[in-house]
Design an enzyme around this catalytic site. Structure first.
Site, PDB file in Angstrom:
ATOM      1  N   ASP A  34     -12.040 -26.510 -26.894  1.00  0.00           N
ATOM      2  CA  ASP A  34     -11.790 -25.884 -25.554  1.00  0.00           C
ATOM      3  C   ASP A  34     -13.120 -26.077 -24.911  1.00  0.00           C
ATOM      4  O   ASP A  34     -14.265 -25.768 -25.130  1.00  0.00           O
ATOM      5  CB  ASP A  34     -10.833 -24.607 -25.383  1.00  0.00           C
ATOM      6  CG  ASP A  34     -11.148 -23.677 -26.266  1.00  0.00           C
ATOM      7  OD1 ASP A  34     -12.273 -23.541 -26.555  1.00  0.00           O
ATOM      8  OD2 ASP A  34     -10.168 -22.903 -26.421  1.00  0.00           O
ATOM      9  N   ASP A  65       0.939  -1.233  -0.019  1.00  0.00           N
ATOM     10  CA  ASP A  65       0.028   0.052  -0.095  1.00  0.00           C
ATOM     11  C   ASP A  65       0.975   1.288  -0.135  1.00  0.00           C
ATOM     12  O   ASP A  65       0.513   2.375  -0.666  1.00  0.00           O
ATOM     13  CB  ASP A  65      -0.960   0.036   1.228  1.00  0.00           C
ATOM     14  CG  ASP A  65      -2.037  -0.849   1.170  1.00  0.00           C
ATOM     15  OD1 ASP A  65      -2.244  -1.562  -0.136  1.00  0.00           O
ATOM     16  OD2 ASP A  65      -2.623  -1.414   2.002  1.00  0.00           O
ATOM     17  N   CYS A  88     -57.305 -13.944  -0.657  1.00  0.00           N
ATOM     18  CA  CYS A  88     -57.237 -15.506  -1.078  1.00  0.00           C
ATOM     19  C   CYS A  88     -57.690 -15.104  -2.590  1.00  0.00           C
ATOM     20  O   CYS A  88     -58.784 -14.514  -2.825  1.00  0.00           O
ATOM     21  CB  CYS A  88     -58.364 -16.315  -0.557  1.00  0.00           C
ATOM     22  SG  CYS A  88     -58.398 -17.582  -1.480  1.00  0.00           S
ATOM     23  N   CYS A 101     -63.372 -22.107   1.740  1.00  0.00           N
ATOM     24  CA  CYS A 101     -63.024 -21.527   0.594  1.00  0.00           C
ATOM     25  C   CYS A 101     -63.142 -22.764  -0.702  1.00  0.00           C
ATOM     26  O   CYS A 101     -62.569 -23.850  -0.221  1.00  0.00           O
ATOM     27  CB  CYS A 101     -61.394 -21.112   0.622  1.00  0.00           C
ATOM     28  SG  CYS A 101     -60.752 -20.728  -0.796  1.00  0.00           S
ATOM     29  N   GLU A 133     -13.587 -14.405 -22.572  1.00  0.00           N
ATOM     30  CA  GLU A 133     -14.664 -14.435 -21.461  1.00  0.00           C
ATOM     31  C   GLU A 133     -14.533 -13.871 -20.219  1.00  0.00           C
ATOM     32  O   GLU A 133     -13.321 -14.176 -19.715  1.00  0.00           O
ATOM     33  CB  GLU A 133     -15.280 -15.921 -21.531  1.00  0.00           C
ATOM     34  CG  GLU A 133     -16.790 -15.942 -21.087  1.00  0.00           C
ATOM     35  CD  GLU A 133     -17.630 -15.936 -22.230  1.00  0.00           C
ATOM     36  OE1 GLU A 133     -17.137 -15.598 -23.357  1.00  0.00           O
ATOM     37  OE2 GLU A 133     -18.995 -16.254 -21.983  1.00  0.00           O
ATOM     38  N   LYS A 145     -13.332 -25.309 -33.110  1.00  0.00           N
ATOM     39  CA  LYS A 145     -13.085 -24.377 -34.252  1.00  0.00           C
ATOM     40  C   LYS A 145     -12.154 -25.355 -35.131  1.00  0.00           C
ATOM     41  O   LYS A 145     -11.180 -25.902 -34.733  1.00  0.00           O
ATOM     42  CB  LYS A 145     -12.227 -23.177 -33.529  1.00  0.00           C
ATOM     43  CG  LYS A 145     -13.027 -22.279 -32.656  1.00  0.00           C
ATOM     44  CD  LYS A 145     -12.155 -21.633 -31.767  1.00  0.00           C
ATOM     45  CE  LYS A 145     -12.948 -21.403 -30.344  1.00  0.00           C
ATOM     46  NZ  LYS A 145     -11.993 -21.247 -29.484  1.00  0.00           N
ATOM     47  N   LYS A 200     -16.505 -24.423 -23.101  1.00  0.00           N
ATOM     48  CA  LYS A 200     -17.245 -23.376 -23.352  1.00  0.00           C
ATOM     49  C   LYS A 200     -17.559 -22.467 -22.265  1.00  0.00           C
ATOM     50  O   LYS A 200     -18.241 -23.060 -21.251  1.00  0.00           O
ATOM     51  CB  LYS A 200     -18.671 -23.686 -24.003  1.00  0.00           C
ATOM     52  CG  LYS A 200     -19.463 -22.309 -24.573  1.00  0.00           C
ATOM     53  CD  LYS A 200     -20.649 -22.718 -25.361  1.00  0.00           C
ATOM     54  CE  LYS A 200     -21.286 -21.515 -25.764  1.00  0.00           C
ATOM     55  NZ  LYS A 200     -21.491 -20.630 -24.938  1.00  0.00           N
TER      56      LYS A 200
HETATM   57  S1  IVH Z   1     -14.416 -18.885 -29.493  1.00  0.00           S
HETATM   58  C1  IVH Z   1     -15.694 -17.192 -33.747  1.00  0.00           C
HETATM   59  N1  IVH Z   1     -14.363 -20.141 -27.528  1.00  0.00           N
HETATM   60  O1  IVH Z   1     -19.657 -18.463 -26.296  1.00  0.00           O
HETATM   61  C2  IVH Z   1     -15.579 -18.018 -32.431  1.00  0.00           C
HETATM   62  N2  IVH Z   1     -16.230 -18.558 -27.567  1.00  0.00           N
HETATM   63  O2  IVH Z   1     -22.488 -18.611 -27.101  1.00  0.00           O
HETATM   64  C3  IVH Z   1     -15.456 -17.031 -31.322  1.00  0.00           C
HETATM   65  N3  IVH Z   1     -17.504 -18.804 -25.549  1.00  0.00           N
HETATM   66  O3  IVH Z   1     -20.074 -15.635 -28.296  1.00  0.00           O
HETATM   67  C4  IVH Z   1     -15.790 -17.616 -30.098  1.00  0.00           C
HETATM   68  N4  IVH Z   1     -16.444 -20.031 -24.411  1.00  0.00           N
HETATM   69  O4  IVH Z   1     -18.223 -15.348 -26.345  1.00  0.00           O
HETATM   70  C5  IVH Z   1     -14.855 -19.353 -28.018  1.00  0.00           C
HETATM   71  N5  IVH Z   1     -13.853 -21.374 -25.521  1.00  0.00           N
HETATM   72  C6  IVH Z   1     -14.442 -20.500 -26.083  1.00  0.00           C
HETATM   73  C7  IVH Z   1     -15.624 -19.812 -25.719  1.00  0.00           C
HETATM   74  C8  IVH Z   1     -16.529 -18.957 -26.323  1.00  0.00           C
HETATM   75  C9  IVH Z   1     -17.308 -19.128 -24.270  1.00  0.00           C
HETATM   76  C10 IVH Z   1     -18.534 -17.810 -25.841  1.00  0.00           C
HETATM   77  C11 IVH Z   1     -18.369 -16.717 -26.978  1.00  0.00           C
HETATM   78  C12 IVH Z   1     -19.595 -16.820 -27.786  1.00  0.00           C
HETATM   79  C13 IVH Z   1     -20.513 -17.458 -27.157  1.00  0.00           C
HETATM   80  C14 IVH Z   1     -21.499 -18.406 -27.862  1.00  0.00           C
END
Ligand code: IVH
Length: 688
Positions: A123, A44, A420, A443, A183, A302, A125
Site C-alpha cells: 500500500d 450545536d 555588505c 565593492c 499515520e 509487507k 507509504k
Molecule cells: S506499515 C512494521 N504501512 O512509514 C511495519 N507503515 O518510514 C509497520 N508508514 O514508521 C509500518 N505508510 O509509520 C506501514 N502504508 C504504510 C505506511 C507506513 C507510512 C510509515 C510508518 C513507518 C514509516 C517508515
C-alpha cells in the site's frame, strides 16, 4: 421535542446515551457521507445539551462521548510514555534491483521455517506522522506519537478530536487490549486551506502537509487540533491482548478487521502475488502519486502471512518482513548550518543556505539559494533549524521550510546584515524591492563577480582565466573593471608569483582571441545587464547592429521585440543611463572590443537559427567545441531535455537524456548527423 422529554424522564443516563448516539450519527452523516440531515444550529443545540448534562453528571460522562472530540484542557507540555511494543521504522529501497534483493532475502529467511510469505501486501507509504492508539475493552484510552520508537508523546486528547478515529471500536469479541498503528495525515485540500487561513491571519504557514499534520497534532491546546482537519489511516497493529486466540492469518485480514472496527485504512492497498507484481504496483502508484488527495513518498510492502512475519522478525532497526520502496526523493531533510550572504555582480546581497550535506535524488547538496530577506522571513528560517529542501526539475535546490517541531528552543531569528559582507559599506534596501544592495560602486566583491561573469562561459567565454587570477589582479589594484583586463601586458602579469612566461602569454592570447571572436550576443550577455540572460541577449543581437544602436533604442522599440517585457526593457534602459556603464562601454570600444552583428536578415539566414539543440554522452571532440559550432550556426544550446528541444545529439553512453528525448519523440542525431545539420540546416539528416 416529545422524544427528548420522554428520555429525560428515563433519567439523564438514557438521555446522555441517546445524545451520544445521535451526535455520532450526525457526525458520520456530515463527515463521512457528506449528507447532513440537520442544520449546524440543530447539531450545536444537541451538542450543548450533552455538554450541560455531562457537567452536572460527570459520573455519567461516557468514555466515547462526542464532546471529547472538541479538545479538552490545555496541557502544560507533552508528556512522554514508552510504547508497549517498540514501533520500528522501515528500511528503504530505492530501485527495482534493491526491491528484488530485499524480497529474495525475505524468501531465503523463510526457508526452513515452515512458513510461507503468501505474497506481498502493498500500500502507499503515507507521508504523515506515525501514531499508536491504545484501545482497552474497545475504548480509546491513549494515543502516542511514534517518537523515537521506544517512547512517544501522549496526544490522546488531540487524537480524540480527529473525526475518523473511533473512540469506541465497533463489533463484538474485541480483544481486551488492542493497539492500532497508523499515520496521521492532512489531506492536500485541507493543507492548502489551512495555509490560506494562516497567511490571511498573518500567521506562519506550513511547508508541507506532513509538517502541518505534525504541528496540528502536537498541540498543547487540543481545541486547535480539533479545528484542523486531520485524518488517521490505520495500517498495522501493536500489542494485542486477548483471552481468545486472534483470528487473523494475513495482513489483509488485519486490515479488514480494522476497517470493520471503524478505522479508515490506506486506499489502493492490494496483495501482490510475486515480487514482479509488486514492481508493477510501484509503477502504477508512482504514476498516480500527484493525483492522490494526500502526499505519499513511496510504497510499503509487507509479507502477507502473519506467521511468516513473525518467523522473519526484526533487525535492530526495522522488520525483516516489511520495507519501504521510496520514490526517488525530490525532497530531503537536513540542517541549516548557517545563512551566508553573497554579493552578486550587481551588488545584490543574496542569502544562501549553508546546509549539512544531504543526498537529494542521488546528488549531494550542501547549499541552496534563499532568494532574499522576505523569503527568509516568510519561511521563518533560522540558522540551526532542521529544514526540508527540494529540487523542482533539475535546477538548484530550494528550501521548502523549517521543520518547526525540531526547532531547538531559543533559536534566534536571522537578521539580514545591514552592511555588505564583502566590503563593509552600507547596504540598502530600496523601496519596492526585495533585495538589499551594497552601495559601494567599487565593492571588490561586485567587481570580482562582474569580471568573472564577463569572462565566464555565460559571457565572452575566455579560456583559462579563472577566479583565482581575477582575484589576484583585483587585489593588486591593477584590474578594477573588465576593460582593464584588455590593457594587461605580459610583463604586468609576470610580476605576479607563480605566473611564468608561458602562462602569461597564454593569458594575453586568450583575451586577444576573445576580443577578436566575440559576437554581439556574447558581448551583451557578458555585460551582466540585470534580467538580460542568454536568450534576451540573442534577441537583442538579432535586432541591433552594435551597442550604440542598442543604447539608442527607446523603451517602446525594446518592447516591440519578442520576449521582452516592461521590466527587462526598463532594466536595459537603466543600464545605459548609468554613467559608469557608459564609461565602461566607451573604454571597451576604444580597446577594440566592439562586436558588430550580422544584419537581421543575415542572422536569420543562419542554418540553425531558432533551432534548439542539446549534446549528451561522450563525443569525439570537446563538448564546448560543438556548442560553439551550434551557436555560430544560430542554434540555441539547451541544458536539459524538454518538449521544446528540436534535436538531441548523442555520443557514447548517452544515459537518461537519450531515454527522455526518445520518450518525448525528439529527433536524435549522432555526430555525423549533427555535421550534416550544420551544413544543410534542419532538413532531414540521418537519425539514429
Ligand atoms: S506499515 C512494521 N504501512 O512509514 C511495519 N507503515 O518510514 C509497520 N508508514 O514508521 C509500518 N505508510 O509509520 C506501514 N502504508 C504504510 C505506511 C507506513 C507510512 C510509515 C510508518 C513507518 C514509516 C517508515
Amino acid at each position: 421535542m416529545q422524544e427528548d422529554n420522554r428520555s429525560l424522564h428515563d433519567g439523564p443516563a438514557a438521555r446522555i446515551d441517546e445524545l451520544c448516539r445521535e451526535l455520532d450519527r450526525h457526525n458520520r452523516l456530515y463527515h463521512e457521507l457528506d449528507a447532513p440531515e440537520i442544520s449546524d444550529e440543530a447539531y450545536d443545540a444537541l451538542f450543548r445539551e450533552l455538554v450541560r448534562l455531562e457537567e452536572s453528571h460527570p459520573e455519567l460522562k461516557r468514555p466515547d462521548s462526542p464532546t471529547l472530540r472538541v479538545g479538552g484542557k490545555t496541557l502544560p507540555y507533552l508528556e512522554t510514555r514508552p510504547h508497549r511494543e517498540r514501533m520500528y521504522g522501515l528500511d528503504n529501497v530505492f530501485s527495482a534491483g534493491e526491491w528484488d534483493a530485499f524480497a529474495q532475502r525475505a524468501e531465503r529467511g523463510l526457508a526452513g521455517t515452515g512458513a510461507a510469505a503468501g505474497g506481498w501486501w502493498a500500500d502507499p507509504k503515507l507521508d504523515g506522522l506515525a501514531c499508536e492508539l491504545t484501545y482497552e475493552d474497545g475504548i480509546l484510552t491513549q494515543a502516542l506519537t511514534r517518537g523515537d520508537g521506544e517512547v512517544g508523546e501522549v496526544v490522546t486528547e488531540a487524537m480524540r478530536t480527529i473525526r475518523n478515529v473511533p473512540l469506541r471500536l465497533k463489533g463484538t469479541l474485541l480483544p481486551e487490549l488492542l493497539e492500532v498503528r497508523g499515520e496521521v495525515l492532512m489531506f492536500r485540500r485541507e493543507f492548502e486551506e489551512l495555509n490560506r487561513q494562516q497567511a490571511s491571519a498573518g500567521q506562519k504557514t506550513f511547508a508541507n502537509p506532513r509538517n502541518a499534520a505534525a504541528g496540528s497534532l502536537r498541540q498543547l491546546d487540543p481545541r486547535i487540533t480539533a479545528r484542523r482537519r486531520l485524518r488517521f489511516l490505520a495500517y498495522s497493529l501493536g500489542a494485542a491482548g486477548s483471552s481468545r486466540p486472534l483470528p487473523w492469518k494475513t495482513h489483509g485480514d488485519v486490515l479488514a478487521a480494522l476497517s470493520a472496527m471503524g478505522f479508515e485504512t490506506p486506499p489502493l492497498g492490494t496483495l501482490c502475488a510475486s515480487p514482479q507484481e509488486a514492481r508493477d504496483y510501484f509503477a502504477r502508484i508512482e504514476a498516480r502519486r500527484d493525483s492522490l488527495p494526500f502526499e505519499i513518498d513511496g510504497v510499503v510492502y509487507k509479507v502477507s502471512s502473519l506467521e511468516a512475519q513473525q518467523a522473519l522478525g526484526f533487525t535492530a532497526r526495522a522488520p525483516r518482513f516489511a520495507v519501504a520502496w521510496k520514490f526517488t526523493s525530490r525532497k530531503a531533510e537536513t540542517r541549516l548550518r548557517a545563512i551566508s550572504v553573497q554579493v552578486g555582480r550587481t551588488g545584490v546581497l543574496t542569502p544562501v543556505a549553508e546546509l549539512e550535506p544531504v543526498s537529494l535524488g542521488g546528488v549531494m547538496v550542501s547549499r541552496a539559494t534563499l532568494h532574499n530577506e522576505d523569503e527568509i522571513r516568510r519561511l521563518d528560517l533560522r540558522p540551526g533549524d532542521a529544514v526540508i529542501i527540494q529540487r523542482a526539475g533539475d535546477v538548484i535546490p530550494d528550501v521548502v521550510g523549517p521543520v518547526l517541531e525540531k526547532r531547538p528552543a531559543g533559536l534566534p531569528p536571522f537578521t539580514f546584515p545591514r552592511r555588505c559582507p564583502a566590503c563593509g559599506s552600507e547596504a540598502r534596501r530600496m523601496p519596492g524591492e526585495s533585495a538589499w544592495r551594497c552601495l559601494n560602486l567599487s565593492c571588490p566583491a561586485v567587481t570580482m563577480r562582474s569580471i568573472t561573469h564577463f569572462v565566464s562561459k555565460a559571457g565572452l567565454d575566455v579560456e583559462g582565466i579563472g577566479t583565482k587570477w581575477i582575484g589576484i589582479l583585483i587585489a593588486s589594484g591593477r584590474v578594477k573593471s573588465p576593460a582593464d583586463l584588455f590593457t594587461l601586458a605580459k610583463d604586468d602579469l609576470m610580476g605576479f608569483e607563480r605566473m611564468g612566461e608561458t602562462s602569461a602569454a597564454n593569458f594575453i592570447d586568450a583575451l586577444a582571441e576573445a576580443r577578436r571572436s566575440a559576437t554581439l550576443q556574447r558581448f551583451i550577455a557578458a555585460l551582466g545587464i540585470r534580467m538580460v540572460g542568454e536568450q534576451t541577449a540573442r534577441t537583442l543581437a538579432a535586432h541591433f547592429r552594435d551597442m550604440d544602436e542598442l543604447a539608442a533604442a527607446s523603451q517602446e522599440e525594446l518592447l516591440a521585440l519578442p520576449d521582452i517585457g516592461g521590466e527587462v526593457a526598463g532594466s536595459i534602459r537603466a543600464f545605459f543611463e548609468t554613467g559608469s556603464n557608459r564609461e565602461l562601454l566607451a573604454r571597451l570600444k576604444s580597446l577594440g572590443l566592439w562586436p558588430v552583428s550580422q544584419k537581421p536578415e543575415e542572422a536569420s539566414a543562419l542554418p540553425l537559427q531558432g533551432v534548439r539543440i542539446l549534446f549528451t554522452g561522450t563525443l569525439s571532440r570537446p563538448r564546448d567545441e560543438y556548442r560553439k559550432l551550434a551557436e555560430e550556426a544560430g542554434a540555441q544550446v539547451m541544458s536539459g531535455v524538454s518538449k521544446k528541444l528540436d534535436f538531441l545529439v548523442a555520443g557514447d553512453a548517452p544515459g537518461s537524456k537519450l531515454e527522455k528525448a526518445r520518450a518525448l519523440g525528439i529527433r536524435i542525431l549522432d555526430e555525423d548527423g549533427f555535421r550534416a545539420l550544420l551544413t544543410a540546416g534542419p532538413g532531414s539528416p540521418a537519425e539514429r
